[in-house]
Scaffold this motif. Structure first.
Motif, mmCIF file in Angstrom:
data_model
loop_
_atom_site.group_PDB
_atom_site.id
_atom_site.type_symbol
_atom_site.label_atom_id
_atom_site.label_comp_id
_atom_site.label_asym_id
_atom_site.label_seq_id
_atom_site.Cartn_x
_atom_site.Cartn_y
_atom_site.Cartn_z
ATOM 1 N N SER A 413 0.828 -1.211 0.000
ATOM 2 C CA SER A 413 0.000 0.000 0.000
ATOM 3 C C SER A 413 0.861 1.259 0.000
ATOM 4 O O SER A 413 0.612 2.204 -0.764
ATOM 5 C CB SER A 413 -0.929 -0.010 1.212
ATOM 6 O OG SER A 413 -1.648 1.195 1.302
ATOM 7 N N ASP A 414 1.896 1.267 0.843
ATOM 8 C CA ASP A 414 2.781 2.437 0.909
ATOM 9 C C ASP A 414 3.514 2.657 -0.414
ATOM 10 O O ASP A 414 3.616 3.789 -0.910
ATOM 11 C CB ASP A 414 3.805 2.257 2.036
ATOM 12 C CG ASP A 414 3.165 2.296 3.418
ATOM 13 O OD1 ASP A 414 2.008 2.768 3.520
ATOM 14 O OD2 ASP A 414 3.820 1.854 4.386
ATOM 15 N N LEU A 419 4.075 5.662 -5.819
ATOM 16 C CA LEU A 419 4.071 5.665 -7.278
ATOM 17 C C LEU A 419 2.951 6.551 -7.805
ATOM 18 O O LEU A 419 3.142 7.338 -8.746
ATOM 19 C CB LEU A 419 3.894 4.238 -7.811
ATOM 20 C CG LEU A 419 5.025 3.239 -7.546
ATOM 21 C CD1 LEU A 419 4.649 1.871 -8.089
ATOM 22 C CD2 LEU A 419 6.348 3.718 -8.160
ATOM 23 N N ARG A 420 1.794 6.438 -7.201
ATOM 24 C CA ARG A 420 0.635 7.228 -7.631
ATOM 25 C C ARG A 420 0.899 8.721 -7.462
ATOM 26 O O ARG A 420 0.546 9.534 -8.328
ATOM 27 C CB ARG A 420 -0.580 6.796 -6.814
ATOM 28 C CG ARG A 420 -1.886 7.459 -7.215
ATOM 29 C CD ARG A 420 -3.006 6.900 -6.373
ATOM 30 N NE ARG A 420 -4.298 7.437 -6.752
ATOM 31 C CZ ARG A 420 -5.448 7.113 -6.173
ATOM 32 N NH1 ARG A 420 -5.448 6.213 -5.193
ATOM 33 N NH2 ARG A 420 -6.579 7.656 -6.561
ATOM 34 N N GLU A 421 1.531 9.082 -6.360
ATOM 35 C CA GLU A 421 1.813 10.489 -6.104
ATOM 36 C C GLU A 421 2.855 11.067 -7.050
ATOM 37 O O GLU A 421 2.950 12.291 -7.202
ATOM 38 C CB GLU A 421 2.262 10.664 -4.642
ATOM 39 C CG GLU A 421 1.125 10.405 -3.644
ATOM 40 C CD GLU A 421 1.622 10.344 -2.208
ATOM 41 O OE1 GLU A 421 2.864 10.390 -1.995
ATOM 42 O OE2 GLU A 421 0.781 10.254 -1.293
ATOM 43 N N HIS A 422 3.626 10.186 -7.694
ATOM 44 C CA HIS A 422 4.599 10.637 -8.688
ATOM 45 C C HIS A 422 4.069 10.477 -10.116
ATOM 46 O O HIS A 422 4.833 10.571 -11.083
ATOM 47 C CB HIS A 422 5.923 9.870 -8.536
ATOM 48 C CG HIS A 422 6.758 10.351 -7.383
ATOM 49 N ND1 HIS A 422 6.504 9.999 -6.074
ATOM 50 C CD2 HIS A 422 7.841 11.191 -7.343
ATOM 51 C CE1 HIS A 422 7.399 10.569 -5.275
ATOM 52 N NE2 HIS A 422 8.227 11.296 -6.026
ATOM 53 N N ARG A 461 13.026 6.502 -6.298
ATOM 54 C CA ARG A 461 14.057 5.767 -5.563
ATOM 55 C C ARG A 461 14.473 6.505 -4.294
ATOM 56 O O ARG A 461 14.603 5.897 -3.223
ATOM 57 C CB ARG A 461 15.280 5.539 -6.441
ATOM 58 C CG ARG A 461 16.403 4.789 -5.713
ATOM 59 C CD ARG A 461 17.700 4.749 -6.489
ATOM 60 N NE ARG A 461 17.603 3.907 -7.660
ATOM 61 C CZ ARG A 461 17.668 4.347 -8.906
ATOM 62 N NH1 ARG A 461 17.818 5.654 -9.141
ATOM 63 N NH2 ARG A 461 17.584 3.524 -9.909
ATOM 64 N N ALA A 462 14.660 7.808 -4.405
ATOM 65 C CA ALA A 462 15.070 8.586 -3.229
ATOM 66 C C ALA A 462 13.997 8.556 -2.149
ATOM 67 O O ALA A 462 14.296 8.444 -0.954
ATOM 68 C CB ALA A 462 15.370 10.026 -3.647
ATOM 69 N N ARG A 463 12.731 8.621 -2.557
ATOM 70 C CA ARG A 463 11.664 8.681 -1.557
ATOM 71 C C ARG A 463 11.451 7.331 -0.872
ATOM 72 O O ARG A 463 11.327 7.260 0.350
ATOM 73 C CB ARG A 463 10.370 9.122 -2.214
ATOM 74 C CG ARG A 463 9.245 9.296 -1.203
ATOM 75 C CD ARG A 463 8.026 9.922 -1.806
ATOM 76 N NE ARG A 463 6.954 10.020 -0.834
ATOM 77 C CZ ARG A 463 5.722 10.382 -1.113
ATOM 78 N NH1 ARG A 463 5.400 10.695 -2.371
ATOM 79 N NH2 ARG A 463 4.801 10.434 -0.175
ATOM 80 N N VAL A 467 12.140 4.896 3.538
ATOM 81 C CA VAL A 467 11.305 3.980 4.342
ATOM 82 C C VAL A 467 11.791 2.537 4.208
ATOM 83 O O VAL A 467 11.030 1.587 4.445
ATOM 84 C CB VAL A 467 9.817 4.095 3.939
ATOM 85 C CG1 VAL A 467 9.274 5.454 4.317
ATOM 86 C CG2 VAL A 467 9.624 3.839 2.449
ATOM 87 N N GLY A 468 13.034 2.372 3.804
ATOM 88 C CA GLY A 468 13.651 1.044 3.805
ATOM 89 C C GLY A 468 13.315 0.170 2.621
ATOM 90 O O GLY A 468 13.415 -1.061 2.714
ATOM 91 N N ILE A 469 12.950 0.771 1.483
ATOM 92 C CA ILE A 469 12.620 -0.007 0.295
ATOM 93 C C ILE A 469 13.720 0.176 -0.738
ATOM 94 O O ILE A 469 14.023 1.291 -1.151
ATOM 95 C CB ILE A 469 11.270 0.434 -0.310
ATOM 96 C CG1 ILE A 469 10.136 0.252 0.707
ATOM 97 C CG2 ILE A 469 10.968 -0.354 -1.582
ATOM 98 C CD1 ILE A 469 8.789 0.764 0.216
ATOM 99 N N SER A 470 14.341 -0.928 -1.145
ATOM 100 C CA SER A 470 15.344 -0.901 -2.210
ATOM 101 C C SER A 470 14.635 -0.863 -3.554
ATOM 102 O O SER A 470 13.747 -1.672 -3.822
ATOM 103 C CB SER A 470 16.236 -2.141 -2.120
ATOM 104 O OG SER A 470 17.056 -2.264 -3.259
ATOM 105 N N PHE A 471 15.034 0.069 -4.418
ATOM 106 C CA PHE A 471 14.351 0.309 -5.689
ATOM 107 C C PHE A 471 15.406 0.387 -6.779
ATOM 108 O O PHE A 471 16.239 1.297 -6.784
ATOM 109 C CB PHE A 471 13.561 1.621 -5.584
ATOM 110 C CG PHE A 471 12.827 2.035 -6.824
ATOM 111 C CD1 PHE A 471 11.459 1.794 -6.956
ATOM 112 C CD2 PHE A 471 13.477 2.695 -7.863
ATOM 113 C CE1 PHE A 471 10.774 2.197 -8.091
ATOM 114 C CE2 PHE A 471 12.797 3.104 -9.003
ATOM 115 C CZ PHE A 471 11.432 2.843 -9.113
ATOM 116 N N GLU A 472 15.394 -0.567 -7.701
ATOM 117 C CA GLU A 472 16.397 -0.604 -8.763
ATOM 118 C C GLU A 472 15.728 -0.811 -10.116
ATOM 119 O O GLU A 472 14.816 -1.636 -10.247
ATOM 120 C CB GLU A 472 17.414 -1.719 -8.528
ATOM 121 C CG GLU A 472 18.233 -1.566 -7.260
ATOM 122 C CD GLU A 472 19.117 -0.328 -7.265
ATOM 123 O OE1 GLU A 472 19.487 0.126 -8.385
ATOM 124 O OE2 GLU A 472 19.446 0.171 -6.180
#
Length: 538
Positions: A413-414, A419-422, A461-463, A467-472
């Motif tokens: 959900s988070d 993604l939606r906000e971007h 990715r920065a955002r 909150v501890g999410i790796s994004f690649e």
């Protein structure tokens, strides 16, 4: 059917009961001329050399080919067994580069393009496919860790402790974010699941536990709780659908053993939702791709965008419908095609698949379960549309990103809210649970359906990193090296007369025609296709 024993016949064999004999390929495991029962029909002028009843088993051959492993599955004939074979090999993260479905022989490598060397793999495949081979008769098959680190058991990852939320709906920006927000607000955690979009429709299967997830999950709530959550999700979808007149469907079921394979279930959901009805009719295939002509002559055509094409012809003499398909080569292509044919209640009796450069080529000889072929033009159009839809649902569009984070309540959900906000929307989602981690693959486009710019990906990715999410951003799938081809042994000379194609016109009335056996026709035709094809990346 019980276990089989091997019997050898030297002369022609005829049966009064309906059986059907298929010939194994000569290059499969060096067993030239062998054949076995694999279907409910018998061709009376088929001339077998050897007729084998073998105990169901799996043979893994690393000697015949330099570039791949040959996996031969000798199984009890039963409804859906072909799909189970392809599904299992796909779940094991294996690449089916070429296949002879008359003989259940699959040319495979792992995702890195390597041969299979794990000695426990044949036993795992055998126990997964043949229940009587498991300890205790119907006990569970052992788990197996694939080359990509995925743990596989019968039917895929274990989701028996999860409720299943299934839905089909008109696709729109923020859809998954809205659904997962309802789940999070009601103390539910999405442990794993997948969602696909195609032709303006979306379908998803989400496996849900109570808040906490994994080992921290509470006891499953009463069925009335799941019914309540189903109603809330339905209300969120319905609020918009009532305004637009679009249809939608939601179902939430309590935890249960033996669920349908997730990706097959997604195919079923989208088929039931009639996503295949949108768009123009399927374009016929270019027959040159199925000929023995110079492959270089097709290079110019293959350079342009490859569309999925389907042609269906009747082979009335043998009672088959012949399905020819061309499409862009990609992982899991064979699985998607066999899923579509199986769920439309067609039986695949013979097939060969391969590739020419980026073009995957498939040819299937099929009948309906009741023995019919594809009789009417309307039925041919529907089957063609369904096959195109099955291929296109998994077509990779958009920016592919891989996400990894500690498993926790509200994670999906988070992430989808950010993604939606971007201004980003999801085309396809795959979420898995690995011990205490959640691993996900997402295909992203802008809300308007455009390409995602690098700046937007950097911002996300920065955002999410905070909150501890790796994004690649993911590159192409690992492996897929050019396959070094080895020679393909030709079929026996006496079994390879001139090819009679399914489309050949019947002889004039009263005219005597030379009789060719089904075995010789298929040997010649499949041999031609095999030598002309490369390897698909299914």
């Amino acid at each position: 059917m019980g276990c089989f024993h091997r019997v050898v016949f030297i002369s022609f064999v005829y049966f009064s009961s309906p059986l059907f004999l298929d010939v194994t390929t000569t290059d499969a495991i060096g067993d030239v001329g062998s054949s076995y029962v694999s279907g409910p029909y018998f061709e009376p002028d088929f001339d077998p050399l050897l007729y084998r009843f073998g105990t169901p088993g799996v043979v893994v051959d690393n000697e015949t080919r330099e570039d791949c492993t040959l996996v031969k599955v000798d199984s009890v004939n039963r409804d859906g067994v072909l799909l189970e074979m392809v599904q299992l090999l796909t779940d094991l993260d294996l690449v089916i580069s070429k296949s002879y479905i008359s003989s259940d022989v699959f040319h495979v490598t792992d995702q890195m393009g390597r041969k299979l060397t794990d000695p426990s793999l044949p036993e795992f495949i055998q126990r997964a496919l043949v229940p009587c081979q498991r300890p205790g008769g119907n006990g569970p098959s052992p788990r197996f860790t694939t080359c990509l680190g995925n743990v596989v058991g019968p039917g895929g990852p274990d989701v028996s402790d999860c409720a299943a939320l299934e839905f089909t709906v008109h696709d729109r920006p923020g859809l998954l974010s809205s659904i997962t927000q309802v789940l999070a607000d009601n103390g539910c955690h999405v442990a794993s699941g997948q969602a696909w979009t195609h032709s303006g429709r979306a379908a998803g299967v989400l496996y849900v536990t109570t808040a906490g997830g994994g080992a921290a999950a509470e006891a499953a709530p009463a069925p009335s709780r799941w019914e309540h959550i189903e109603g809330l999700v339905d209300a969120v979808m319905g609020a918009r659908e009532k305004l637009t007149g679009e249809r939608h469907w939601v179902s939430m079921s309590a935890p249960v053993e033996g669920r349908v394979h997730t990706e097959r279930r997604l195919h079923q959901l989208m088929h039931d939702d009639r996503d295949y009805e949108s768009g123009p009719a399927a374009t016929p295939v270019d027959e040159e791709h199925f000929s023995m002509g110079d492959k270089a002559a097709t290079t110019a055509r293959l350079a342009r965008r490859v569309e999925t094409r389907v042609s269906i012809e009747s082979w009335e003499e043998r009672g088959y419908a012949v399905v020819k398909m061309t499409s862009r080569d990609r992982p899991k292509l064979l699985f998607d095609t066999v899923c579509a044919l199986t769920d439309m209640h067609y039986v695949v009796f013979h097939a060969t698949v391969g590739s020419q450069g980026p073009l995957a080529i498939q040819e299937y000889y099929i009948r309906h379960k009741d023995g019919r072929t594809v009789d009417s033009n309307a039925e041919r159009q529907k089957v063609s549309r369904c096959l195109v839809a099955a291929v296109e649902r998994r077509a990779s569009h958009g920016a592919k990103v891989e996400v990894r984070a500690a498993d926790r309540s509200g994670l999906l959900s988070d992430f989808t809210r950010m993604l939606r906000e971007h201004g980003l929307s999801l085309l396809r989602v795959e979420l898995k649970r690995r011990k205490d981690e959640t691993v996900g693959t997402f295909y992203l486009v802008t809300d308007a359906g455009g390409e995602v710019r690098a700046e937007a990906l950097h911002a996300v990715r920065a955002r999410v990193g905070k909150v501890g999410i790796s994004f690649e951003v993911a590159k192409d799938a690992p492996g897929w090296p050019p396959v070094r081809k080895t020679s393909v042994p030709a079929p026996p000379a006496e079994a390879a007369p001139a090819v009679a194609t399914p489309a050949a016109p019947p002889a004039a009335e009263g005219q005597e025609r030379p009789r060719s056996s089904l075995g010789s026709l298929l040997w010649s035709h499949l041999g031609k296709l095999s030598n002309n094809f490369g390897y698909i990346k299914s």
